[in-house]
Design an enzyme around this catalytic site. Sequence first.
Site, PDB file in Angstrom:
ATOM      1  N   LYS A 119       0.459  -0.998   0.085  1.00  0.00           N
ATOM      2  CA  LYS A 119       0.246   0.117  -0.031  1.00  0.00           C
ATOM      3  C   LYS A 119       0.779   1.588   0.045  1.00  0.00           C
ATOM      4  CE  LYS A 119      -3.863  -3.200   0.625  1.00  0.00           C
ATOM      5  NZ  LYS A 119      -4.902  -3.102  -0.515  1.00  0.00           N
TER       6      LYS A 119
ATOM      7  N   HIS B 145      -7.010 -13.527  -7.355  1.00  0.00           N
ATOM      8  CA  HIS B 145      -7.460 -12.095  -6.830  1.00  0.00           C
ATOM      9  C   HIS B 145      -9.208 -12.559  -7.485  1.00  0.00           C
ATOM     10  CE1 HIS B 145      -8.786  -8.834  -5.287  1.00  0.00           C
ATOM     11  NE2 HIS B 145      -7.922  -8.108  -4.369  1.00  0.00           N
TER      12      HIS B 145
END
EC number: 4.1.1.39
Length: 476
Positions: A175, A294
Amino acid sequence: MSPQTETKASVGFKAGVKEYKLTYYTPEYETKDTDILAAFRVTPQLGVPPEEAGAAVAAESSTGTWTTVWTDGLTSLDRYKGRCYHIEPVAGETDQYIVYVAYPLDLFEEGSVTNMFTSIVGNVFGFKALRALRLEDLRIPPAYIKTFQGPPHGIQVERDKLNKYGRPLLGCTIKPKLGLSAKNYGRAVYECLRGGLDFTKDDENVNSQPFMRWRDRFLFCAEALYKAQSETGEIKGHYLNATAGTCEEMMKRAVFARELGVPIVMHDYLTGGFTANTSLAHYCRDNGLLLHIHRAMHAVIDRQKNHGIHFRVLAKALRMSGGDHIHSGTVVGKLEGERDITLGFVDLLRDDFIEKDRSRGIYFSQDWVSLPGVLPVASGGIHVWHMPALTEIFGDDSVLQFGGGTLGHPWGNAPGAVANRVALEACVQARNEGRDLASQGNEIIREASKWSPELAAACEVWKEIKFDSFKAMDTL
């Protein structure tokens, strides 16, 4: 649908429109071991009987159309048609039914999830006679499963490649997910891996944007994981997202990852598509790459209770198409996931045989006939205080992935990784000693924090953070 008058045509068949249930509702049908079985949650329009609605689903997802056609006489509808063989009302709901449909295996191309879904969840979902339609579960027969390669490697082969046993694997999504340069991104990867994580991860929407092109990211991440490996003596990995705008570009990125010698790549299987995913899975098996999956876009498809496709079906489809990891929700984090339902499809991902269990949303027993298993990935809003629950819920064969729960540590990325690794090792040791993680979890974490200042700092930062004030949308 009311039947219309049939007309005797000169070509020798009865033209016109007739009710679907006259052909496709067959309650006397005994299912075959080779049939694909589907359980649909059907909400008919007012005035449409459940038998007609169920038959319409069977017809429109197999051989049927809205009117009788003369070419019906050129084939055997009894051999190829889908059959609605059982209907049951949904408890606590009005005008909602579970409709069971059996499909002959010859309707589907071998080894193609794309073709299977094009029929079963195709145009029928826009059918006007239904207010809503949801595919709750599928039974895939062994004869069809054997036409699929499945996951490139599976759980045991992955553990052997990594030389890591007896505990869940630890990961971290880097992140902020967008905006970092490749060099700063690689730095974060190195710090997390050096601190004790097994994996770091590209976020699902990190592909090849102006601020960080894919080749630069691949190079810096490979450098980071090799440096972390040399310093820790452990095998490390970073999920390099190979998802791209074309299959050719996706494969080019996977080839480059293999040339760098990294252990794992990644794909967004729903936005990328099942054809692309299966192609990548085949390449990964042939070239020794693990494949992380994902599920971006899944909630668009599976979150509404009365319309769409349940994630347990998408999970089964992924096991057939191929992937070694897939995101599965956390039960305790920020994303949707009720415990019994989540554990139901987690078992469908990992185990070789799963018994029918309606209390967990499993409508059919499923035999995977030794198709490799998939590691569930718990990710989304989790931190060190969740570690006991995650270890207890998911067990050893899982990946626990802390993005903000690593990079949000007040001392930096490496201490955040240390805190998670210490918390995990403490939970595994406590479990192995016979302690109850569900009731003693907080105590176990507090005890471990006494000899780990990194964990103590993490405990202080996230002591008040909870996501249990929201009810799950998807319940039984």
